[in-house]
Design a protein around this motif. Sequence first.
Motif, PDB file in Angstrom:
ATOM      1  N   ARG A  11       0.829  -1.211   0.000  1.00 18.11           N
ATOM      2  CA  ARG A  11       0.000   0.000   0.000  1.00 18.11           C
ATOM      3  C   ARG A  11       0.862   1.259   0.000  1.00 18.11           C
ATOM      4  NH1 ARG A  11      -1.328   2.464   4.391  1.00 18.11           N
ATOM      5  NH2 ARG A  11      -1.112   0.610   5.680  1.00 18.11           N
ATOM      6  N   LYS A  12       1.897   1.279   0.827  1.00 20.45           N
ATOM      7  CA  LYS A  12       2.775   2.459   0.888  1.00 20.45           C
ATOM      8  C   LYS A  12       3.537   2.655  -0.419  1.00 20.45           C
ATOM      9  CE  LYS A  12       3.422   2.589   5.858  1.00 20.45           C
ATOM     10  NZ  LYS A  12       4.395   2.582   6.955  1.00 20.45           N
ATOM     11  N   GLY A  15       1.192   3.829  -3.116  1.00 16.13           N
ATOM     12  CA  GLY A  15       0.831   5.220  -2.826  1.00 16.13           C
ATOM     13  C   GLY A  15       1.922   6.202  -3.212  1.00 16.13           C
ATOM     14  N   GLY A  19       1.314   8.789  -6.219  1.00 10.70           N
ATOM     15  CA  GLY A  19       1.430  10.193  -5.837  1.00 10.70           C
ATOM     16  C   GLY A  19       2.449  10.926  -6.687  1.00 10.70           C
ATOM     17  N   ASP A  34      -3.050   2.282 -11.171  1.00 10.32           N
ATOM     18  CA  ASP A  34      -3.087   1.649  -9.846  1.00 10.32           C
ATOM     19  C   ASP A  34      -2.925   0.141  -9.991  1.00 10.32           C
ATOM     20  OD1 ASP A  34      -3.752   0.573  -7.328  1.00 10.32           O
ATOM     21  OD2 ASP A  34      -5.133   2.203  -6.905  1.00 10.32           O
ATOM     22  N   THR A  38       0.374  -1.821  -8.758  1.00  9.23           N
ATOM     23  CA  THR A  38       0.166  -2.824  -7.709  1.00  9.23           C
ATOM     24  C   THR A  38       0.728  -4.170  -8.145  1.00  9.23           C
ATOM     25  OG1 THR A  38      -1.798  -1.683  -6.875  1.00  9.23           O
ATOM     26  CG2 THR A  38      -1.560  -4.009  -6.300  1.00  9.23           C
TER      27      THR A  38
END
Length: 80
Positions: A11-12, A15, A19, A34, A38
């Motif tokens: 997740r980090k 992100g 970002g 995404d 991922t």
Amino acid sequence: MQAFTTQEITRKSVGIALGFLKLSGELEDEAAADLFITKSVERMMDAGIKQELILANSAIAEYRNSTRRDQSAVLRTIVR
């Protein structure tokens, strides 16, 4: 030192990558990006990489290469 779970690292890392791409204006389709990022992060984690910044930076590089290949394919189709 706190140990993070695989899900937290994923997740980090995702992100961070999303970002960065958003702020740099390189993010075209956020949902597709995404998913791509991922999967990229998960694949690298399966290979044993656990450092968030390495995962994020590598995923960004893969995303950039992927979008460049897609753009080149479109240009080749148009030129024909």
